[in-house]
Design a protein around this motif. Structure first.
Motif, PDB file in Angstrom:
ATOM      1  N   GLN A 142       0.821  -1.207   0.000  1.00 34.57           N
ATOM      2  CA  GLN A 142       0.000   0.000   0.000  1.00 34.57           C
ATOM      3  C   GLN A 142       0.863   1.270   0.000  1.00 34.57           C
ATOM      4  OE1 GLN A 142      -0.492  -2.495   2.241  1.00 34.57           O
ATOM      5  NE2 GLN A 142      -2.657  -3.010   2.341  1.00 34.57           N
ATOM      6  N   GLY A 143       0.513   2.170  -0.890  1.00 37.90           N
ATOM      7  CA  GLY A 143       1.170   3.485  -0.889  1.00 37.90           C
ATOM      8  C   GLY A 143       2.582   3.510  -1.434  1.00 37.90           C
ATOM      9  N   ALA A 144       3.031   2.423  -2.042  1.00 40.00           N
ATOM     10  CA  ALA A 144       4.411   2.359  -2.528  1.00 40.00           C
ATOM     11  C   ALA A 144       4.657   3.316  -3.695  1.00 40.00           C
ATOM     12  CB  ALA A 144       4.749   0.931  -2.954  1.00 40.00           C
ATOM     13  N   GLY A 145       3.627   3.494  -4.541  1.00 41.15           N
ATOM     14  CA  GLY A 145       3.782   4.373  -5.699  1.00 41.15           C
ATOM     15  C   GLY A 145       3.349   3.729  -7.006  1.00 41.15           C
ATOM     16  N   LYS A 146       2.541   2.675  -6.929  1.00 42.77           N
ATOM     17  CA  LYS A 146       2.139   1.937  -8.124  1.00 42.77           C
ATOM     18  C   LYS A 146       1.370   2.804  -9.129  1.00 42.77           C
ATOM     19  CE  LYS A 146      -0.091  -0.823  -5.453  1.00 42.77           C
ATOM     20  NZ  LYS A 146       0.451  -0.273  -4.218  1.00 42.77           N
ATOM     21  N   THR A 147       0.319   3.456  -8.654  1.00 44.85           N
ATOM     22  CA  THR A 147      -0.553   4.201  -9.563  1.00 44.85           C
ATOM     23  C   THR A 147       0.226   5.318 -10.263  1.00 44.85           C
ATOM     24  OG1 THR A 147      -2.413   3.679  -8.120  1.00 44.85           O
ATOM     25  CG2 THR A 147      -2.733   5.462  -9.706  1.00 44.85           C
ATOM     26  N   THR A 148       1.001   6.036  -9.477  1.00 41.45           N
ATOM     27  CA  THR A 148       1.809   7.116 -10.043  1.00 41.45           C
ATOM     28  C   THR A 148       2.789   6.567 -11.071  1.00 41.45           C
ATOM     29  OG1 THR A 148       1.672   8.162  -7.876  1.00 41.45           O
ATOM     30  CG2 THR A 148       3.283   9.070  -9.409  1.00 41.45           C
ATOM     31  N   THR A 149       3.385   5.417 -10.758  1.00 44.02           N
ATOM     32  CA  THR A 149       4.365   4.828 -11.675  1.00 44.02           C
ATOM     33  C   THR A 149       3.693   4.345 -12.965  1.00 44.02           C
ATOM     34  OG1 THR A 149       5.642   4.163  -9.741  1.00 44.02           O
ATOM     35  CG2 THR A 149       6.281   3.196 -11.820  1.00 44.02           C
TER      36      THR A 149
ATOM     37  N   GLU B 295     -10.349   6.686  -9.750  1.00 41.54           N
ATOM     38  CA  GLU B 295     -10.410   8.093 -10.145  1.00 41.54           C
ATOM     39  C   GLU B 295      -8.997   8.683 -10.239  1.00 41.54           C
ATOM     40  OE1 GLU B 295     -12.809   9.649 -11.397  1.00 41.54           O
ATOM     41  OE2 GLU B 295     -11.644  11.511 -11.534  1.00 41.54           O
ATOM     42  N   GLN B 296      -8.129   8.231  -9.348  1.00 37.48           N
ATOM     43  CA  GLN B 296      -6.735   8.705  -9.382  1.00 37.48           C
ATOM     44  C   GLN B 296      -6.076   8.334 -10.713  1.00 37.48           C
ATOM     45  OE1 GLN B 296      -4.410   7.033  -6.183  1.00 37.48           O
ATOM     46  NE2 GLN B 296      -2.528   8.095  -6.747  1.00 37.48           N
ATOM     47  N   LEU B 297      -6.272   7.090 -11.141  1.00 35.66           N
ATOM     48  CA  LEU B 297      -5.687   6.659 -12.411  1.00 35.66           C
ATOM     49  C   LEU B 297      -6.342   7.401 -13.582  1.00 35.66           C
ATOM     50  CD1 LEU B 297      -3.498   4.578 -13.313  1.00 35.66           C
ATOM     51  CD2 LEU B 297      -5.387   3.073 -13.961  1.00 35.66           C
TER      52      LEU B 297
ATOM     53  N   VAL C  17      12.898   7.991  -4.750  1.00 32.65           N
ATOM     54  CA  VAL C  17      14.345   7.925  -4.605  1.00 32.65           C
ATOM     55  C   VAL C  17      14.957   9.314  -4.449  1.00 32.65           C
ATOM     56  CG1 VAL C  17      16.478   7.230  -5.804  1.00 32.65           C
ATOM     57  CG2 VAL C  17      14.485   5.754  -5.877  1.00 32.65           C
ATOM     58  N   GLU C  18      14.185  10.364  -4.799  1.00 35.69           N
ATOM     59  CA  GLU C  18      14.804  11.694  -4.813  1.00 35.69           C
ATOM     60  C   GLU C  18      15.010  12.288  -3.427  1.00 35.69           C
ATOM     61  OE1 GLU C  18      11.618  11.192  -5.280  1.00 35.69           O
ATOM     62  OE2 GLU C  18      10.421  12.982  -4.890  1.00 35.69           O
ATOM     63  N   GLY C  19      14.477  11.662  -2.395  1.00 35.92           N
ATOM     64  CA  GLY C  19      14.681  12.191  -1.049  1.00 35.92           C
ATOM     65  C   GLY C  19      16.074  11.850  -0.539  1.00 35.92           C
TER      66      GLY C  19
END
Ligand SMILES: Nc1nc2c(ncn2[C@@H]2O[C@H](COP(=O)(O)OP(=O)(O)OP(=O)(O)O)[C@@H](O)[C@H]2O)c(=O)[nH]1
Ligand SMILES: Nc1nc2c(ncn2[C@@H]2O[C@H](COP(=O)(O)OP(=O)(O)OP(=O)(O)O)[C@@H](O)[C@H]2O)c(=O)[nH]1
Ligand SMILES: [Mg+2]
Ligand SMILES: [Mg+2]
Lengths: 311, 310
Positions: free
Chosen positions: B109-116, B145-147, B253-255
């Motif tokens: 959960q929340g790893a970044g799948k949808t954004t990726t 809806e996010q996708l 990774v940018e943090g």
């Protein structure tokens, strides 16, 4: 299976190894193999190399200096040390704060991306409504795709009101609206969602400072709680997160989410030690009821097993 | 704290490099620091243990100790081992000659799948490919809806069929229909955005197995958060064992996370790291560079240049 059970099970192997070695070590100080085992389990719980080194040194000293030390003694020593660190941050529960606090009581929820902020707000709203309070939700994440819709779905489900503007709006302006609405509608508690942001992004941290400032201007003394949401799966970086968010907006409480997995959230120990911020809540699932108060004793027991004598 | 550590580490390496003759004692001290650096970077402790042992074996070898620049050699051994573990390939993602290429995203959960998913869609669209995104997370509030919102921003189509109480069967049906549509309508790439789940949730893991069986994806990519701690091995190991992965994408990774989890994930799955996510925006996706990640994990600005200077 409850989160406590899962946390304990994760370390079950270590615990039974410890128990078995009890026989081997009976009457003698524990040997290096046992210390190594202990170290491995502590590192595996994300306590971090520094905390672990210190704990292991303590254990070593006790084992060497106190003759007749048993493995159970060592287990106890560890539990007690960690309990000593965590007990002070068990602090007041949110309920206690609300009982003492003003109305409306403003809670600003912050954290890195995907930590569980929005879901934790939903769970809190549910808990508050069930306790007969009137929560008001504020959709302060105007950045992430459908973040507002996500909070709207939750608000509808738990039957709470939501203050929202359009996607891309100024989050400080939304927070402002939220405070104004809370005063007008006599809400008891205001839960302000914010966009996830990495603590290293100074422009986004500035934005958060502004949100907090605007809240304070509209309602002096607010926000009354700045709740930092941390993901239990995260490792040593969580300490950096806590530091930076604390420096930017003065974190007053922590929520540790996703403890229903196999991660153990050991990083909390380093955070507690350094920043002494109370841990208010833990998240143990995606459902609206999967929220519990933090209990230092249970947390330590889950990390190490019950103190000797209790199991 | 992390900076202090890398400073210390650099000092130790400098000391090593300056030494004409190296003893096993010198090496042991240096490796202690390396171990700490790896643990601070959240590399799994078992992985660290094996790593240090391998480096020790190589470093006390005759070639190193008797070389003209033993310190230099030890640094090089550390570096080489680290890069080896990270995989030397620069993987990326190539499309199947026979379209559509089917990609399934999985993770916590929340790893970044949808954004990726959005990021991959953008990347391939910019190469002139036709991409279809499939909203396979009907459960999390507004996940579909996010996708859809990402699809709208990108001008990429989204296959979506929201249901309040979706069963595994429903999710499989959505994915199958999405892939079918991609095939019929001549899409080049179809990306399945599954919901976040815990690796110990047998029911939801079973759902991924069912989706995989129904759609035969060319790629099953684990999206992992760069901030993940020691649990990365359990998590990635379980996703690989239960579902079967073809690669990994590391997000956020940018943090300032050192991203040691990536090493643990490589160690347990052996799967290539395909991309890294370096921001919330959809253009923030980069092909993975093993050497950059290696120097990041050790906390050294530029290990390679250090080695060259040695
Ligand atoms: N297993 C588990 N999942 C959780 C928990 N809390 C939140 N989640 C899930 O984690 C994911 C991210 O949660 P969100 O509440 O959207 O996180 P967020 O911090 O608001 O995310 P951003 O707004 O994108 O930064 C969702 O899939 C949630 O369902 C928890 O305690 N346990
Ligand atoms: N800073 C940063 N944030 C990212 C990156 N990738 C994703 N995010 C953010 O991480 C949060 C979670 O991302 P999602 O794409 O919703 O994650 P998910 O895995 O689909 O989450 P669930 O579906 O709830 O399990 C969002 O706030 C994203 O904007 C990245 O590379 N860098
Ligand atoms: Mg959110
Ligand atoms: Mg998603």
């Amino acid at each position: 299976m409850g989160w406590f059970q899962r946390l304990s099970d994760g370390l079950g192997k270590t615990r039974s190894a410890v128990k078995q070695s009890l026989d081997r070590f009976l009457g003698r100080p524990p040997d290096q193999a046992l210390i190594d085992d202990l170290e491995a389990s502590l590192l595996g719980a994300d306590l971090g190399a520094r905390v672990v080194d210190r704990l292991i040194t303590q254990v070593n000293e006790q084992a060497r200096s106190v003759s007749g030390t048993t493995v159970a003694d060592l287990q106890n020593l560890l539990s007690q040390t960690l309990y000593g660190v965590l007990k002070p941050v068990a602090g007041s529960s949110l309920e206690e704060l609300l009982n003492k606090g003003p109305k409306p009581f403003i809670i600003l929820v912050v954290g890195v991306n995907g930590a569980g902020k929005t879901t934790t707000i939903a769970k809190l709203a549910q808990r508050l409504s069930q306790a007969g309070r009137r929560p008001l939700l504020v959709a302060g994440d105007t950045f992430r795709a459908a973040a507002i819709d996500q909070l709207q779905v939750w608000a509808d489900r738990v039957g709470a009101e939501l203050i929202r503007q359009r996607h891309g709006a100024d989050p400080a302006a939304v927070a402002f609206d939220g405070i104004v609405a809370a005063k007008a509608r006599h809400a008891d508690v205001v839960l302000i969602d914010t966009a996830g942001r990495l603590h290293t992004k100074s422009n986004l941290m500035d934005e958060l400072r502004k949100v907090k400032r605007v809240i304070g201007q509209e309602l002096p003394g607010a926000p009354h709680e700045v709740l930092l949401v941390l993901d239990a799966t995260s490792g040593q970086n969580a300490l950096a997160q806590a530091r930076q968010f604390h420096e930017a907006v003065g974190v007053t409480g922590l929520a540790l989410t996703k403890l229903d997995g196999t991660a153990r959230g050991g990083i909390l120990v380093a955070i507690a030690e350094e920043l002494k911020i109370p841990v208010r809540l833990i998240g143990v699932g995606e459902g609206v009821d999967d929220l519990q108060d933090f209990n230092a004793e249970a947390f330590v027991a889950a990390l190490f097993g019950q103190p000797a004598g209790a199991s | 704290m992390l900076d202090a550590l890398s400073d210390k580490f650099e000092k130790i390496l400098k000391k090593l490099r300056g030494q004409g003759v190296l003893s096993e004692q010198n090496i042991a001290e240096a490796l202690k620091e390396v171990r700490l650096a790896l643990l601070e970077a959240d590399v799994n402790f078992k992985v660290v243990k094996d790593f240090i042992e391998r480096v020790r074996q190589k470093a006390i070898g005759q070639e190193v100790l008797q070389s003209l620049t033993p310190g230099h050699q030890v640094v090089k051994v550390v570096w080489d081992e680290l890069s080896d573990m990270m995989g030397r390939e620069r993987a990326g993602l190539s499309l199947n000659p026979q379209p559509p290429t089917i990609v399934m995203m999985v993770g916590l959960q929340g790893a970044g799948k949808t954004t990726t998913c959005g990021k991959l869609a953008r990347l391939f669209k910019s190469q002139g490919k036709r991409v279809l995104l499939v909203a396979a997370d009907p459960r999390r509030p507004a996940a579909g809806e996010q996708l859809s919102a990402l699809g709208r921003d990108l001008g990429v189509e989204v296959h979506r069929h929201d249901q309040a109480h979706a069963t595994t069967k429903d999710v499989v049906a959505i994915c199958r229909a999405g892939v079918e549509r991609a095939r019929e309508q001549g899409f080049d790439l179809v990306v399945l955005d599954t919901g976040g789940r815990l690796h110990i949730d047998d029911e939801l893991m079973g759902e991924l197995v069912a989706v995989k069986a129904a759609t035969s994806p060319h790629e099953v990519l684990l999206v992992a958060d760069a901030m993940t701690g020691q649990d990365a091995v359990t998590m990635a190991g379980q996703f690989d064992q239960k579902v079967g992965l073809t690669g990994v994408i590391l997000a956020k990774v940018e943090g300032d996370a050192r991203g040691g989890a990536v090493l643990s994930i490589r160690a347990v799955t052996g799967k290539p790291i395909k991309f890294i996510g370096v921001g919330e925006k959809l253009d923030a996706l980069e092909v993975f560079h093993p050497d950059r990640m290696a120097s990041r994990i050790l906390g050294m600005g530029d290990v390679l240049s250090l080695i060259e200077k040695a």
